[in-house]
Design an enzyme around this catalytic site. Structure first.
Site, PDB file in Angstrom:
ATOM      1  N   GLU A 121      81.717-112.496  60.766  1.00 45.70           N
ATOM      2  CA  GLU A 121      81.641-113.161  59.457  1.00 45.70           C
ATOM      3  C   GLU A 121      81.236-114.618  59.670  1.00 45.70           C
ATOM      4  O   GLU A 121      81.337-115.125  60.795  1.00 45.70           O
ATOM      5  CB  GLU A 121      83.004-113.077  58.763  1.00 45.70           C
ATOM      6  CG  GLU A 121      83.407-111.626  58.524  1.00 45.70           C
ATOM      7  CD  GLU A 121      84.644-111.476  57.664  1.00 45.70           C
ATOM      8  OE1 GLU A 121      85.268-112.495  57.301  1.00 45.70           O
ATOM      9  OE2 GLU A 121      84.971-110.312  57.362  1.00 45.70           O
TER      10      GLU A 121
ATOM     11  N   GLU B 174      78.206-109.737  71.244  1.00 46.45           N
ATOM     12  CA  GLU B 174      79.054-108.726  71.913  1.00 46.45           C
ATOM     13  C   GLU B 174      80.081-109.358  72.833  1.00 46.45           C
ATOM     14  O   GLU B 174      80.344-108.870  73.932  1.00 46.45           O
ATOM     15  CB  GLU B 174      78.179-107.770  72.730  1.00 46.45           C
ATOM     16  CG  GLU B 174      77.129-107.061  71.917  1.00 46.45           C
ATOM     17  CD  GLU B 174      77.667-105.822  71.258  1.00 46.45           C
ATOM     18  OE1 GLU B 174      78.815-105.446  71.545  1.00 46.45           O
ATOM     19  OE2 GLU B 174      76.933-105.255  70.439  1.00 46.45           O
TER      20      GLU B 174
HETATM   21  C1  LIG Z   1      70.868-112.111  67.288  1.00 44.60           C
HETATM   22  C2  LIG Z   1      72.305-111.766  67.034  1.00 44.60           C
HETATM   23  C3  LIG Z   1      72.639-110.485  66.618  1.00 44.60           C
HETATM   24  C4  LIG Z   1      73.965-110.155  66.325  1.00 44.60           C
HETATM   25  N1  LIG Z   1      74.288-108.877  65.867  1.00 44.60           N
HETATM   26  C5  LIG Z   1      75.565-108.630  65.419  1.00 44.60           C
HETATM   27  C6  LIG Z   1      75.867-107.366  64.794  1.00 44.60           C
HETATM   28  O1  LIG Z   1      75.017-106.468  64.688  1.00 44.60           O
HETATM   29  N2  LIG Z   1      77.108-107.187  64.282  1.00 44.60           N
HETATM   30  C7  LIG Z   1      78.097-108.155  64.375  1.00 44.60           C
HETATM   31  O2  LIG Z   1      79.194-107.907  63.872  1.00 44.60           O
HETATM   32  N3  LIG Z   1      77.830-109.345  64.982  1.00 44.60           N
HETATM   33  C8  LIG Z   1      76.590-109.599  65.500  1.00 44.60           C
HETATM   34  N4  LIG Z   1      76.300-110.823  66.100  1.00 44.60           N
HETATM   35  C9  LIG Z   1      77.337-111.863  66.125  1.00 44.60           C
HETATM   36  C10 LIG Z   1      77.913-112.122  67.502  1.00 44.60           C
HETATM   37  O3  LIG Z   1      78.703-111.061  67.930  1.00 44.60           O
HETATM   38  C11 LIG Z   1      78.677-113.474  67.434  1.00 44.60           C
HETATM   39  O4  LIG Z   1      77.700-114.487  67.322  1.00 44.60           O
HETATM   40  C12 LIG Z   1      79.558-113.694  68.642  1.00 44.60           C
HETATM   41  O5  LIG Z   1      80.692-112.873  68.589  1.00 44.60           O
HETATM   42  C13 LIG Z   1      80.029-115.162  68.765  1.00 44.60           C
HETATM   43  O6  LIG Z   1      80.553-115.615  67.558  1.00 44.60           O
HETATM   44  P1  LIG Z   1      80.050-117.004  66.936  1.00 44.60           P
HETATM   45  O7  LIG Z   1      78.566-117.020  66.935  1.00 44.60           O
HETATM   46  O8  LIG Z   1      80.755-117.172  65.637  1.00 44.60           O
HETATM   47  O9  LIG Z   1      80.514-118.121  67.941  1.00 44.60           O
HETATM   48  P2  LIG Z   1      81.974-118.779  68.037  1.00 44.60           P
HETATM   49  O10 LIG Z   1      83.022-117.723  68.057  1.00 44.60           O
HETATM   50  O11 LIG Z   1      82.081-119.847  67.012  1.00 44.60           O
HETATM   51  O12 LIG Z   1      81.895-119.416  69.492  1.00 44.60           O
HETATM   52  C14 LIG Z   1      81.207-120.648  69.729  1.00 44.60           C
HETATM   53  C15 LIG Z   1      81.516-121.106  71.151  1.00 44.60           C
HETATM   54  O13 LIG Z   1      82.918-121.299  71.307  1.00 44.60           O
HETATM   55  C16 LIG Z   1      83.400-120.547  72.416  1.00 44.60           C
HETATM   56  N5  LIG Z   1      84.775-120.093  72.149  1.00 44.60           N
HETATM   57  C17 LIG Z   1      85.268-119.482  71.048  1.00 44.60           C
HETATM   58  N6  LIG Z   1      86.568-119.188  71.218  1.00 44.60           N
HETATM   59  C18 LIG Z   1      86.911-119.623  72.455  1.00 44.60           C
HETATM   60  C19 LIG Z   1      88.107-119.605  73.230  1.00 44.60           C
HETATM   61  N7  LIG Z   1      89.258-119.051  72.765  1.00 44.60           N
HETATM   62  N8  LIG Z   1      88.074-120.155  74.450  1.00 44.60           N
HETATM   63  C20 LIG Z   1      86.950-120.683  74.959  1.00 44.60           C
HETATM   64  N9  LIG Z   1      85.781-120.726  74.294  1.00 44.60           N
HETATM   65  C21 LIG Z   1      85.763-120.196  73.053  1.00 44.60           C
HETATM   66  C22 LIG Z   1      82.428-119.388  72.547  1.00 44.60           C
HETATM   67  O14 LIG Z   1      82.447-118.826  73.855  1.00 44.60           O
HETATM   68  C23 LIG Z   1      81.115-120.065  72.206  1.00 44.60           C
HETATM   69  O15 LIG Z   1      80.617-120.708  73.348  1.00 44.60           O
HETATM   70  C24 LIG Z   1      74.984-111.143  66.465  1.00 44.60           C
HETATM   71  C25 LIG Z   1      74.640-112.432  66.941  1.00 44.60           C
HETATM   72  C26 LIG Z   1      73.330-112.731  67.232  1.00 44.60           C
HETATM   73  C27 LIG Z   1      72.981-114.116  67.722  1.00 44.60           C
END
Ligand SMILES: Cc1cc2nc3c(=O)[nH]c(=O)nc-3n(C[C@H](O)[C@H](O)[C@H](O)COP(=O)(O)OP(=O)(O)OC[C@H]3O[C@@H](n4cnc5c(N)ncnc54)[C@H](O)[C@@H]3O)c2cc1C
Length: 392
Positions: free
Chosen positions: A138, A372
């Site tokens: 989300e 993922e």
């Molecule tokens: C091209 C693309 C396709 C995708 N397809 C899908 C899909 O089909 N379905 C779906 O549901 N999702 C999908 N995603 C979403 C993807 O799974 C998320 O982007 C991913 O889980 C990371 O979440 P975020 O982008 O909100 O980053 P955030 O969770 O905001 O993370 C940002 C940074 O903070 C770090 N971080 C967060 N928490 C911690 C912690 N506790 N300790 C240390 N570091 C931390 C992370 O490692 C990262 O470096 C897709 C993303 C992309 C880019």
């Protein structure tokens, strides 16, 4: 300068594969060479998903390849992994599409669905007649999907869904979305719903301006009072564990896929280094600093091949644990991204042009590193596994 992929095998890795595994790998490699490589740079430039490849990929048995019945190819997990490797040697976006259709949509229906749901969706999805997307992330919840705001509320014999999903692969081309939502009447337990995308209140819009996975569709989903019959609930889903089980299937495929992207970059850089001449009319491959990069890459690719093959063998034996898959995803995607960067460097200015596949792989792998479960989240999963202490 057309450089044809020659395969990458430094330590007779192929001798660890069965005849059937080699056949699946070689057939997929040939198909990718003939059908993906000729069009993929233009698709990437245009930001176009090559939908014309869906039917041929279905015929080759790529969708739900490691599931049993429902017309699926019933491949072993290692065979399925080799398919992912070859597809990603073509393009991470194409492999992402197959991962989503198979591991994130067909698998949850297969694992958590009723017989009625399985019969209604799996044969059609296997044939590529129906496409799926997986809505977990989300706008406010990525690494921590347990915080999701999407809600399902029981109303008579229906559920009413409200919420927003973001970064959803194949969102605007899907016929069905697997939507993960907290069920209000069940203490906010997370459960999966099959949501046909033509239902009133369901909206999908593409995310534009991506510099990564340009040959893959990525969308935002909005659900406003979307009514689904109670029979659309995946009955065996329950808790965050259910979507995480799907992610495990997909991460396994990614760990193989990343090896394919790394192979593409390494092989291209190796061939280029033997042709390109600088200083005393000598190929750049004769310089020690270039050789150091090639030696690093072939060593890391070889280690990554062995790691994911062992994880695949464990999966086929029913012994794989989620932390094994996390190690495969984390190591192999990092390795592939480093190979893409080094290969880009070896090609000099040519490395930034799309006459060669390297910059496309490099940009794609930036997404693969994030989705993922990010690289760092997998670090924490492995850390929790070895220490018994969660550090999220
Ligand atoms: C091209 C693309 C396709 C995708 N397809 C899908 C899909 O089909 N379905 C779906 O549901 N999702 C999908 N995603 C979403 C993807 O799974 C998320 O982007 C991913 O889980 C990371 O979440 P975020 O982008 O909100 O980053 P955030 O969770 O905001 O993370 C940002 C940074 O903070 C770090 N971080 C967060 N928490 C911690 C912690 N506790 N300790 C240390 N570091 C931390 C992370 O490692 C990262 O470096 C897709 C993303 C992309 C880019």
């Amino acid at each position: 300068m057309a450089l044809k992929f020659r395969g990458v095998d430094f330590i007779e890795f192929d001798s660890l594969l069965s005849e059937d595994e080699l056949l699946v790998r070689d057939n997929t490699r040939k198909w990718v060479e003939e059908n993906v490589i000729p069009i993929i740079e233009q698709c990437n430039r245009d930001g176009r998903f090559p939908r014309e490849l869906v039917g041929p990929m279905a015929e080759l048995g790529f969708f739900g390849a490691n599931l049993k019945g429902y017309g699926c190819a019933e491949m072993s997990n290692v065979e399925y992994g080799l398919v992912m490797q070859e597809l990603e040697r073509g393009d991470s976006g194409l492999r992402s599409f197959v991962s989503v259709q198979s591991a994130l949509c067909m698998y949850p229906i297969y694992a958590f669905g009723s017989d009625e749901q399985k019969n209604a969706w799996l044969p059609a999805m296997q044939k590529g007649e129906k496409l799926g997307c997986f809505g977990l992330t989300e706008p406010g919840f990525g690494s921590n999907p347990g915080g999701m705001r999407t809600r399902a509320k029981k109303s008579g014999k229906e559920y009413v869904l409200n919420g927003e999903k973001m970064w959803i692969t194949s969102g605007t081309i899907a016929d069905v979305a697997i939507i993960w939502a907290k069920v209000e009447d069940e203490d906010d337990k997370i459960r999966g719903f099959l949501v046909e995308t033509d239902r009133p209140g369901f909206k999908a819009d593409d995310i534009h301006g991506k510099w990564s996975l340009r040959a893959s569709v990525t969308s935002g989903l909005s659900l406003q009072d979307v009514h689904v019959p109670e029979s659309n609930l995946l009955p065996k889903s329950g808790g965050l564990k259910s979507p995480l089980m799907c992610l495990n299937q997909a991460r396994y495929g990614i760990a193989w896929g990343a090896v394919g992207a790394a192979m593409a970059c390494y092989d291209c850089a190796l061939q280029y280094s033997l042709l390109r001449k600088q200083f005393r009319d000598q190929p750049i491959a004769s310089h020690q600093l270039v050789q150091e990069k090639l030696a690093w890459m072939i060593s890391e690719i070889t280690k990554a091949q062995l790691l994911i093959l062992q994880v695949g063998r464990l999966k086929d034996a029913g012994k794989v644990e989620h932390q094994h898959i996390s190690m495969g995803k984390r190591n192999n995607v990092w390795m592939a991204l480093e190979c893409a960067r080094m290969s880009r460097d070896i090609l000099g200015a040519n490395g930034v042009a799309d006459d060669y596949p390297i910059m496309r792989h490099l940009m794609n792998l930036e997404s693969v590193k994030t989705y993922e479960g990010t690289h760092d989240i997998h670090t924490l999963i492995i850390g929790a596994s070895v220490t018994g202490v969660e550090a999220f």
